[in-house]
Scaffold this motif. Structure first.
Motif, mmCIF file in Angstrom:
data_model
loop_
_atom_site.group_PDB
_atom_site.id
_atom_site.type_symbol
_atom_site.label_atom_id
_atom_site.label_comp_id
_atom_site.label_asym_id
_atom_site.label_seq_id
_atom_site.Cartn_x
_atom_site.Cartn_y
_atom_site.Cartn_z
ATOM 1 N N UNK A 191 5.685 -0.200 10.822
ATOM 2 C CA UNK A 191 5.099 0.192 9.698
ATOM 3 C C UNK A 191 5.926 -0.311 8.285
ATOM 4 N N UNK A 192 5.372 -0.763 7.456
ATOM 5 C CA UNK A 192 5.890 -1.013 5.942
ATOM 6 C C UNK A 192 6.011 0.218 5.171
ATOM 7 N N UNK A 193 7.238 0.605 4.891
ATOM 8 C CA UNK A 193 7.171 1.810 3.943
ATOM 9 C C UNK A 193 7.814 1.819 2.509
ATOM 10 N N UNK A 194 6.887 2.262 1.533
ATOM 11 C CA UNK A 194 7.191 2.138 0.155
ATOM 12 C C UNK A 194 7.640 3.535 -0.266
ATOM 13 N N UNK A 195 8.793 3.741 -0.661
ATOM 14 C CA UNK A 195 9.379 5.074 -0.881
ATOM 15 C C UNK A 195 10.005 5.103 -2.391
#
Length: 228
Positions: A191-195
Motif C-alpha cells: 500500500x502507498x501511504x501519505x502521512x
C-alpha cells in the motif's frame, strides 16, 4: 529534543505521569517552552498587528537574554527560507505555520498550517476487523535480511478495501498495554501511504492508504510475516 530530533513521544510520556514520576520524567526528558506570539506586555496587545507583536516579542528575548528552555520560534517572510525549513523533516519538524502580518490576535485560531507529508510504500501484513471488510491494516517493510518487519498501523479505512503465523502481539495505541486484536494475512499487497511527519494530539495518522499488488518474483507465501 532527543538525538537532535523532536521527541513527541517523550512529551506524551511526561503528560501521563504524576508527582514523583512526573519530576523524574522532567529530569530525564526536559521540555522546551516555545513562544509563538505575545498577548500582554504591561498592557493588552491583542489588538496590535502581528508584525508589531512579533517585534516586541523578539525584543523581550533579547533584552532579558532569555535562553533554553525558553525558546523563540524562528520566523521569516522569505519564501526561499521557508522552503529550506520544510526540509527539516529529518528532525521530525511537523511543518510550517503562517499568519498575516497585519492581523490582530484572535481568540480562535487564525493560523494556517502547512504539514510536511511523506509518501512511501509498505506491505500489508495483517488487518483488524474481518478479511472481507478490514477496519485497519498493519503495515511492514522488508529489512536487509529479507524479513518483513512491523512498521505501523493505518487509520480506520473508509471502505472495504488466517495467516497461520501466531505469537506476535501489537499495541493498541501509544502509551498503552492493551493488545490489538488482529488477523494475520499473507503479505502480498503493498500500500502507498501519505502521512504527516507528526501525529495529532492522540498520536494518530489521518491520511488514506491506497493498496495495490506487489510485483515481485518472491513466493510471498514462504516469506515469514513480521518474523525474526
Amino acid at each position: 529534543m532527543e538525538s537532535d530530533r523532536l521527541a513527541f513521544k517523550r512529551l506524551q510520556q511526561r503528560l501521563a505521569r504524576r508527582e514523583a514520576a512526573a519530576a523524574e520524567a522532567a529530569r530525564r526528558w526536559p521540555a522546551h517552552y516555545v513562544a509563538f506570539d505575545l498577548v500582554h506586555v504591561r498592557e493588552d496587545v491583542t489588538g496590535w498587528p502581528y508584525e508589531r507583536r512579533h517585534v516586541v516579542l523578539e525584543s523581550l528575548f533579547a533584552d532579558r537574554s532569555l535562553k533554553a528552555p525558553l525558546t523563540l520560534r524562528p520566523s521569516t517572510t522569505d519564501p526561499e527560507q521557508a522552503e529550506q525549513w520544510l526540509g527539516w523533516s529529518v528532525a521530525r519538524l511537523e511543518g510550517l505555520c503562517f499568519k498575516r502580518l497585519d492581523e490582530p490576535y484572535r481568540p480562535l485560531r487564525s493560523w494556517r498550517k502547512y504539514k510536511v507529508r511523506v509518501i512511501t510504500e509498505a506491505v500489508i501484513g495483517a488487518v483488524t476487523g474481518s478479511l472481507a471488510s478490514p477496519r485497519t491494516v498493519l503495515l511492514g517493510r522488508y529489512d536487509t535480511a529479507g524479513q518483513l518487519q512491523y512498521a505501523g498501523r493505518s487509520t480506520t479505512l473508509s471502505q472495504t478495501a488466517v495467516h497461520p503465523r501466531t505469537g506476535w502481539t501489537f499495541s493498541a495505541g501509544w502509551g498503552t498495554q492493551q493488545t490489538l486484536d488482529v488477523q494475520l494475512v499473507h503479505p502480498d499487497v503493498v500500500t502507498e501511504v501519505a502521512v504527516d511527519v507528526a501525529r495529532d494530539s492522540a498520536g494518530r495518522w489521518r491520511h488514506p492508504a491506497r493498496p495495490h499488488r506487489v510485483r515481485t518474483d518472491v513466493d510471498v507465501a514462504q516469506v515469514p510475516l513480521f518474523g525474526k
